[in-house]
Design a protein around this motif. Structure first.
Motif, PDB file in Angstrom:
ATOM      1  N   GLU A 113       0.842  -1.203   0.000  1.00  0.00           N
ATOM      2  CA  GLU A 113       0.000   0.000   0.000  1.00  0.00           C
ATOM      3  C   GLU A 113       0.875   1.250   0.000  1.00  0.00           C
ATOM      4  O   GLU A 113       0.603   2.204  -0.719  1.00  0.00           O
ATOM      5  N   GLY A 135     -14.245  -0.220  -8.327  1.00  0.00           N
ATOM      6  CA  GLY A 135     -14.603  -0.456  -6.936  1.00  0.00           C
ATOM      7  C   GLY A 135     -16.070  -0.712  -6.660  1.00  0.00           C
ATOM      8  O   GLY A 135     -16.453  -0.955  -5.525  1.00  0.00           O
ATOM      9  N   ARG A 160      -9.053  -8.521  -4.860  1.00  0.00           N
ATOM     10  CA  ARG A 160      -9.420  -7.590  -3.781  1.00  0.00           C
ATOM     11  C   ARG A 160      -8.303  -6.581  -3.553  1.00  0.00           C
ATOM     12  O   ARG A 160      -8.551  -5.379  -3.413  1.00  0.00           O
ATOM     13  N   ARG A 161      -7.059  -7.059  -3.516  1.00  0.00           N
ATOM     14  CA  ARG A 161      -5.901  -6.184  -3.294  1.00  0.00           C
ATOM     15  C   ARG A 161      -5.749  -5.197  -4.450  1.00  0.00           C
ATOM     16  O   ARG A 161      -5.492  -3.999  -4.239  1.00  0.00           O
ATOM     17  N   GLU A 206      -8.403  -2.528  -4.172  1.00  0.00           N
ATOM     18  CA  GLU A 206      -8.097  -1.637  -3.047  1.00  0.00           C
ATOM     19  C   GLU A 206      -6.981  -0.658  -3.412  1.00  0.00           C
ATOM     20  O   GLU A 206      -7.107   0.556  -3.218  1.00  0.00           O
ATOM     21  N   ARG A 236      -6.975   3.463  -3.886  1.00  0.00           N
ATOM     22  CA  ARG A 236      -6.088   4.350  -3.109  1.00  0.00           C
ATOM     23  C   ARG A 236      -5.271   5.254  -4.034  1.00  0.00           C
ATOM     24  O   ARG A 236      -5.134   6.455  -3.780  1.00  0.00           O
TER      25      ARG A 236
END
Length: 133
Positions: free
Chosen positions: A60, A85, A96-97, A100, A104
């Motif tokens: 992240e 999303g 999912r990652r 996400e 971001r």
């Protein structure tokens, strides 16, 4: 920086090309590594992020650092990206990652963009910045 966002098959690229007819476009799905920093306009930006997560295994923090670097090095770039999303949360951990981290990154880019347009059915609506006349 400008962003053009919207769902799949909503006419984002056609809209982007009409709004920015004189720039050279790079396909994010085919763009390799740091070559994105030389682009004037990028479509399939979400595919670029997907490939970088696969190749570089971005955390992240690395994803956010990339977004910050892109805003600083490419203040005039036009980014066309699919909103990924919405809908069901994927079962697959990678998906999912990916979703996400894409969210971001796009949040950072939108916050630093001069203009963000959302395209639905080929119709663009400015949701941030733009000409207010």
């Amino acid at each position: 920086m400008k962003m053009i966002i919207g769902g799949a098959y909503q006419g984002k690229l056609a809209y982007a090309k009409k709004q920015n007819p004189y720039i050279h476009w790079t396909d994010g799905e085919l763009c390799e590594g740091d070559n994105i920093f030389a682009a004037e306009g990028v479509f399939h930006f979400e595919k670029y992020i997907q490939s970088m997560i696969k190749k570089e295994n971005w955390s992240e923090k690395e994803a956010i650092d990339f977004a910050s670097k892109l805003t600083k090095k490419c203040p005039d770039i036009v980014i066309v990206t699919q909103e990924i999303g919405y809908g069901l949360v994927p079962i697959d951990a990678f998906e999912r990652r990916y979703r996400e981290l894409t969210g971001r990154i796009c949040t950072v880019l939108a916050a630093n963009s001069d203009q963000v347009d959302r395209v639905v059915c080929g119709i663009g609506v400015t949701i941030k910045g733009g000409d207010t006349k």
